[in-house]
Design an enzyme around this catalytic site. Structure first.
Site, PDB file in Angstrom:
ATOM      1  N   ASP A   1       0.841  -1.196   0.000  1.00 15.97           N
ATOM      2  CA  ASP A   1       0.000   0.000   0.000  1.00 15.97           C
ATOM      3  C   ASP A   1       0.878   1.249   0.000  1.00 15.97           C
ATOM      4  OD1 ASP A   1      -2.574   1.285   0.159  1.00 15.97           O
ATOM      5  OD2 ASP A   1      -2.107   1.786   2.227  1.00 15.97           O
TER       6      ASP A   1
ATOM      7  N   HIS B   1      -6.938  -0.672 -10.441  1.00 15.85           N
ATOM      8  CA  HIS B   1      -6.982   0.366  -9.407  1.00 15.85           C
ATOM      9  C   HIS B   1      -6.084   1.550  -9.765  1.00 15.85           C
ATOM     10  CE1 HIS B   1      -7.374   2.225  -5.531  1.00 15.85           C
ATOM     11  NE2 HIS B   1      -6.096   2.034  -5.215  1.00 15.85           N
TER      12      HIS B   1
END
Length: 302
Positions: free
Chosen positions: A141, A211
């Protein structure tokens, strides 16, 4: 030159705690200022915890009517053909992060006690760093974050502008459907993100619904960067990502959400939203240290 809140950029902490509070009806700005000033007390900040304070648009307007950034506004629900991001706007947001959950629980209890005269706890969430800074899906992340030496430029309102040194903040709690995501083979999982799973290398063959295809936006040849400080949270039954990001420009958040939930009319949505859904959404402003000091009463012994 205005100084951002130090905790926005503090690195190396593995435990996190988030509090969102609503003002009690009739609370006046001076009482709120006195309560917020209590966050400087040792009983709240002891143990090496970092504390970042964000204020909702209405509250900051009441506390500092002459220091309101032009773009500051509440989070509005995003309705798309394949999902929605609900607004759960609150008045005060406090992010505490440090070395361990024991320290943070003590600090969180202290924050709530200090603010109790003027505000009620609306939502709380603990979080943690998972493995080598990965989401629970197994993907790293924050890969798109700027280098730390450039983070303040991305996260903070520039000097000379109203709100200088402060940051626009977005907070969203996302609930993952890990069972559905983990049912995909690794190649399909990578297609959802647009990156390799092990090393987080961007794939040349990423689809337009990946994404990063939806959230990495360029305008006039420049990427609209944000500074992410999200961490996973959860239990066996419910788990996901508490998304936190800072920006010098609030509209960057709105543009990203529009592309994720296909409110742009392109007919494309972020495929990650097929496996994760937001259940909260708020905008806050994290004022500079100088702007905070201007609205907080000084201690008697200062």
């Amino acid at each position: 030159m205005a100084t951002p809140q130090h905790g926005i950029f503090a690195q190396g902490t593995r435990s996190h705690y988030y509090l969102e509070l609503d003002l009690r009806p009739g609370s006046d700005p001076s009482a709120v200022g006195r309560a917020l000033a209590g966050l400087r007390e040792p009983a709240v900040t002891a143990g090496g915890a970092n504390i970042v304070v964000g204020l909702g648009p209405d509250l900051w307007c009441a506390l500092a009517p002459d220091a309101i950034p032009a773009a500051l506004r509440p989070f509005e629900t995003v309705e798309g053909p394949n999902g929605r991001a609900p607004s759960t706007q609150h008045d005060v947001w406090v992010w505490i992060h440090g070395a361990g959950p024991d320290i943070l629980l003590d600090a969180a209890r202290g924050v709530v006690a200090v603010l109790a005269p003027v505000a009620d706890l609306a939502q709380e969430q603990s979080g943690f760093v998972y493995r080598d800074s990965r989401d629970l899906t197994g993907f790293i992340d924050g890969t798109e974050n700027p280098p730390i030496e450039e983070a303040a430029t991305v996260a903070c309102v520039p000097d000379g502008e109203v709100g200088e040194g402060g940051s626009y903040v977005i907070t969203m709690k996302w609930v993952h459907n890990l069972a559905a995501f983990e049912a995909l083979d690794e190649a399909d999982q990578e297609a959802v993100f647009g990156r390799t799973k092990s090393e987080s290398i961007e794939r040349d063959d990423k689809p337009p619904t990946a994404h990063i295809s939806r959230v990495v936006i360029e305008e006039d040849g420049e990427e609209l960067e944000i500074y992410r400080r999200s961490v996973p949270y959860g239990t066996v039954e419910e788990h996901g990502l508490y998304f936190v990001a800072f920006s010098a420009d609030l509209s960057r958040f709105e543009k990203i959400l529009a592309r994720m939930f296909d409110t742009t009319g392109e007919g494309l949505h972020d495929r990650l939203t097929d496996f994760s859904r937001p259940v909260s959404g708020s905008f806050y402003f994290a004022p500079s240290l100088q702007a905070l000091a201007a609205v907080l009463p000084a201690n008697d012994d200062d």
